[in-house]
Design an enzyme around this catalytic site. Structure first.
Site, short mmCIF file in Angstrom:
data_model
loop_
_atom_site.label_atom_id
_atom_site.label_comp_id
_atom_site.label_asym_id
_atom_site.label_seq_id
_atom_site.Cartn_x
_atom_site.Cartn_y
_atom_site.Cartn_z
N LYS A 164 -66.02 24.46 -92.23
CA LYS A 164 -64.34 25.42 -91.87
C LYS A 164 -64.03 25.90 -90.31
O LYS A 164 -62.71 25.25 -90.64
CB LYS A 164 -64.61 26.70 -92.35
CG LYS A 164 -65.09 26.86 -93.77
CD LYS A 164 -65.28 28.35 -93.97
CE LYS A 164 -65.95 29.44 -93.36
NZ LYS A 164 -68.21 28.64 -94.05
N THR A 165 -64.79 25.30 -89.25
CA THR A 165 -64.47 25.50 -88.41
C THR A 165 -64.15 24.28 -87.63
O THR A 165 -62.42 24.58 -87.00
CB THR A 165 -65.34 26.06 -87.59
OG1 THR A 165 -66.32 27.53 -87.75
CG2 THR A 165 -64.86 26.40 -85.89
N ASP A 205 -59.92 32.15 -87.89
CA ASP A 205 -61.27 31.57 -88.30
C ASP A 205 -62.00 33.49 -88.93
O ASP A 205 -62.19 33.95 -88.67
CB ASP A 205 -61.96 30.90 -87.20
CG ASP A 205 -63.02 30.33 -87.78
OD1 ASP A 205 -63.36 30.07 -88.99
OD2 ASP A 205 -64.30 29.62 -86.88
N GLU A 206 -63.07 32.43 -89.50
CA GLU A 206 -64.31 34.16 -90.01
C GLU A 206 -63.05 35.09 -90.74
O GLU A 206 -63.43 35.96 -90.12
CB GLU A 206 -64.66 34.68 -89.05
CG GLU A 206 -66.18 33.45 -88.15
CD GLU A 206 -66.71 32.88 -88.53
OE1 GLU A 206 -67.49 34.06 -89.54
OE2 GLU A 206 -67.85 32.58 -87.97
N GLN A 257 -70.84 35.74 -95.61
CA GLN A 257 -70.88 36.06 -94.28
C GLN A 257 -70.80 37.03 -93.64
O GLN A 257 -70.14 37.42 -92.80
CB GLN A 257 -70.41 35.18 -93.30
CG GLN A 257 -71.47 33.48 -93.92
CD GLN A 257 -71.19 32.03 -93.19
OE1 GLN A 257 -72.00 31.90 -91.65
NE2 GLN A 257 -70.96 31.04 -93.41
N ARG A 268 -78.09 28.54 -89.99
CA ARG A 268 -77.77 28.64 -88.26
C ARG A 268 -78.31 27.42 -88.62
O ARG A 268 -78.59 26.71 -87.37
CB ARG A 268 -78.31 29.87 -87.73
CG ARG A 268 -77.05 30.70 -87.22
CD ARG A 268 -75.31 30.40 -87.61
NE ARG A 268 -75.23 30.58 -88.42
CZ ARG A 268 -73.93 30.29 -88.95
NH1 ARG A 268 -73.40 30.09 -88.44
NH2 ARG A 268 -74.09 30.19 -90.56
#
Ligand code: ATP
Ligand code: MG
Length: 766
Positions: free
Chosen positions: A32-33, A219-220, A250, A605
């Site tokens: 995504k990022t 983002d996020e 998330q 992660r």
């Protein structure tokens, strides 16, 4: 087209999208990022969009710096002018141009939590609210969450008119906003709220800012709060070119007002947003992804996503039982040391934990093992006393109305000005309706002040006025040097002894940082002076943006801070009930699900190796408390797990050795009892219950530290003496004795050395 190189078809579809709203919802590690970054470069490169017409929001300032750097790489040139940063820093930039419309001046200061708390304390004093009854922190939290919900003081009061604390908070809220305006200052919440007020009340400003940007990227998105979403709406509803990326699984900031609805509302508010799903995970091996999915499936009502990995093989998830937090930390250090010997770089490893308090034991173990490490987010450099002192002077130079800066600066160095004198000055300032600095300049007319105080105040005001005259467009470091000279800060600190010398080192580090300082965003139109922009940036650098230690060492940080990041080797420590999931989070509605999402964030992660550790006892808040494996461990499929325990966890601890809950789990309850992992057979958590002994290697350290605490009244069983109740304890470390009244009258009461008695909890041995 270079900027899209390497993207898969779904990623490319999202990155190539130009006009209209689009939402990328996808699991962790799906790119995504990366897509968001590629899209910025693509807009500039392929569509000729000027960088300054792009508004991109990241979760930390550090992430903004990295993203900007990456865009630069993709473009092979600096995307100067790009508006990239956190919501707060972008809002601060916008406000610098519009402050006067809201009754502030461009030189406004950003108040951090300390400033705000001290302001609240003063207001409570002035208005006779007893701080003993209503802790200022509580009042601050009430006000802040009201602001985050975009409630006025009256609306806050309406939420609990019969609650005294709410009434006090509402009263302080009104006074605080007035005081902030007078001080030409905004707190963090205001940074988000003032632009909304601006747009609501000044349609021309709204029109101008709507036309200012052509593309918005966030983002996020799952962790935006309501006010941030409003800002996106204000800026984006004209052209509707809004690009959000996020992952519902998330969402971990509900406790701070983040609102998952935003992700869904984006689809309707902007009219038929295109939704792109990414289903390929590029980050993690299969066992890691399976583990993450197994955990998150336990949350109800989520939209199930597919996530494939093409990375074959992969090692099992290592789950380790340790005796206590030091044993745990030692084990982790040895394990990472071993991996480094096998070729991993230190920087490829991270240790994550639920609370910052856990970092100490880990840090000590890393130091003993000689492993370089960095701690991220524990304490911000900009929170240090001496750093704040220098910055207070600079703030006052920029904004003479900044009363909190005045209070701080006037006390460094000591000028013989006590609380009484300050109160008299404040009283007069209120009467004159001027800031403290202006009142100080006229101190000689304040009759109540003694002559030496009059001189002290006027001299201070003159000092600031002089600095202010010379500051102008000077570089921040130049003004800083002058301040440090003027107050002879080195000598002042040196007088404090060795600690002062360390503090002076920090001041020098601050000056070095100021000298090197270059803005993430270069912006010719910014009306502020360099000093102003430097101060705004320093105020907004949160702890998350700051690290201490070796940048190329092992990373230590909280799970929250780790969001969006990745490492080949990830250890999550402290996988225990009450710690993770945290008992405090469990008090909130939805708390458990949010903790589970945090666990999902942590697991995902890891690229290649994931290690989860828990300890059978842990010192928390000065007490040694028993540890029970986290329910998240129980949610892992047994076939993914490689179970281990430290050598101390094997033999030393009576309560746990060889009992079914842990190692014996297989026979009674493993696969035989449905989909049982060894953890599924754990007895349910029992509050505060537990008898345990420290691992023998801890004796020396324990003597001066938190002595272990055994629970009085606890039922225990001894191999030879049978069952009994704990009467009390004495001694520490190896000498720790427990006195037990055994049920068998023949045996009676006995004193036993805990370390060797091999006591078990009765409910486990029955
Ligand atoms: P998170 O939800 O954790 O924020 P994300 O969806 O933002 O994750 P990224 O951080 O963008 O994911 O990407 C995860 C990793 O996968 C990164 O190392 C990235 O470089 C890599 N990656 C993403 N897409 C591709 C691709 N098409 N080819 C190769 N690697 C990729
Ligand atoms: Mg990401």
């Amino acid at each position: 087209m270079d900027s899209l190189r390497g993207l898969n078809p779904a990623q490319r579809e999202a990155a190539e999208h130009v006009h209209g709203p689009i939402l990328v919802v996808a699991g962790a590690g799906s790119g995504k990022t990366r897509v968001l970054t590629a899209r910025i470069a693509h807009l500039i490169d392929a569509h000729g969009v000027p960088p300054q017409r792009i508004f991109a929001v990241t979760f930390t300032n550090k992430a903004a710096g990295e993203m900007k750097h990456r865009v630069g790489e993709l473009l092979s040139r600096d995307p100067g002018g790009l508006w990239i940063g956190t919501f707060h820093s972008l809002s601060a930039r916008l406000l610098r141009r519009e402050a006067d419309r809201l009754g502030f001046s461009r030189q406004f200061t950003i108040y951090d939590e300390d400033d705000r708390l001290s302001l609240i304390r003063r207001i409570m004093d002035e208005r006779d609210h007893p701080v003993k009854l209503f802790p200022p922190k509580l009042i601050q939290n009430l006000i802040s969450s009201a602001k985050n919900r975009m409630q006025t003081a009256a609306e806050l009061e309406a939420t609990g008119p019969q609650d005294a604390a709410v009434r006090v908070a509402a009263d302080v809220y009104v006074a605080m906003q007035r005081a902030l305006l007078t001080a030409n200052a905004m707190d963090f919440d205001d940074l988000m709220l003032h632009p909304l007020a601006l747009f609501r009340h000044h349609p021309d400003a709204l029109e101008r800012w709507r036309g200012r940007f052509d593309f918005l990227l966030v983002d996020e998105f799952q962790d935006t709060n309501r006010a941030q979403y409003e800002l996106v709406k204000f800026l984006g509803l004209g052209h509707r070119n809004v690009f959000g990326v996020g992952d519902e699984d998330q969402s971990i900031y509900g406790w701070r007002g983040a609102d998952l609805r935003n992700l869904r509302d984006l689809q309707s508010d902007f009219g038929d947003a295109r939704v792109v799903k990414l289903e390929e995970n590029y980050r993690s091996t299969r066992p890691i992804l399976d583990a993450a999915n197994a955990v998150i499936t336990n949350n109800a009502g989520r939209i199930v996503k597919t996530l494939r990995t093409h990375r074959p093989g992969g090692e099992s998830i290592i789950v380790v039982a340790a005796a206590d937090e030091r044993d745990e930390a030692e084990w982790i250090a040895r394990e990472l040391g071993r991996r480094v010997t096998d070729g991993a770089a230190h920087a490829e490893c991270a240790i994550l934990y639920r609370t910052n308090a856990q970092s100490r034991a880990l840090e000590e173990a890393m130091r003993r093992a000689g492993l370089p490490y960095q701690i991220v987010g524990a304490i911000s450099f900009y929170d240090r006393r001496e750093v704040k002192d220098v910055l207070a002077y600079l703030r006052l130079v920029v904004n003479p109305s900044d009363d909190e800066a005045f209070i701080r600066a006037v006390a460094v160095p000591r000028r013989g000005i006590g609380d009484m004198a300050l109160a008299m000055l404040a009283e007069q300032a209120r009467e004159w309706r001027v800031p403290l600095l202006a009142a100080a300049a006229r101190a000689d007319t304040i009759a109540t002040l003694r002559p030496n105080l009059k001189t002290a105040f006027t001299a201070f005001a003159e000092l600031i006025a002089g600095l202010r005259r010379r500051a102008g467009e000077s570089a921040p470091v130049v003004v800083m040097e002058e301040v440090v000279q003027a107050i002879q800060f080195e000598t002042v600190l040196a007088a404090e002894g060795s600690e002062g010398i360390e503090r002076w080192e920090n001041v020098r580090e601050l000056m070095a940082a100021a000298a090197e300082w270059s803005e993430i965003v270069t912006d010719e139109e910014d009306p502020g002076t360099p000093l102003q922009r430097f101060l705004a940036e320093a105020a907004l650098l949160s702890a998350v943006d700051t690290s201490k230690g070796k940048p190329d060492g092992v990373t230590l940080m909280t799970l929250h801070t780790a969001k969006g990041l990745e490492w080949p080797v990830v250890v999550i420590s402290g996988m225990e009930e009450g710690l993770f999931p945290s008992s405090r989070a469990l008090e909130l509605p939805e708390g458990l699900e949010e903790e589970r999402r945090l666990c999902y964030v942590g697991i995902t992660r890891a690229k290649d190796a994931l290690v989860l550790t828990w300890a059978r006892a842990r010192r928390r808040g000065g007490e040694l408390r028993p540890g029970i494996p986290s329910r998240f461990l129980r949610e892992l499929p047994p076939e993914l797990i490689d179970e281990r325990r430290t050598s101390f966890a094997v033999g030393a601890i009576g309560g746990w050795t060889g009992q079914r809950g842990w190692s014996g789990g297989r026979e009674g309850s493993g696969l035989g009892r449905g989909a049982g992992s060894p953890y599924r057979s754990m007895p349910p958590p029992r509050d505060g219950a537990g008898v345990f002994a420290p691992a023998p290697h801890l004796d020396a350290a324990m003597e001066n530290q938190d002595a272990p605490r055994l629970v009085k009244g606890e039922r225990v069983r001894h191999r030879r003496f049978g069952s009994g109740a704990v009467l009390g304890l004495s001694g520490v470390g190896k000498e720790l004795k427990v006195s037990v009244a055994f049920d068998d009258p023949e045996i009676g009461t006995k004193q036993l050395l805990v370390a060797f008695a091999g006591l078990e909890r009765e409910w486990e041995s029955a």
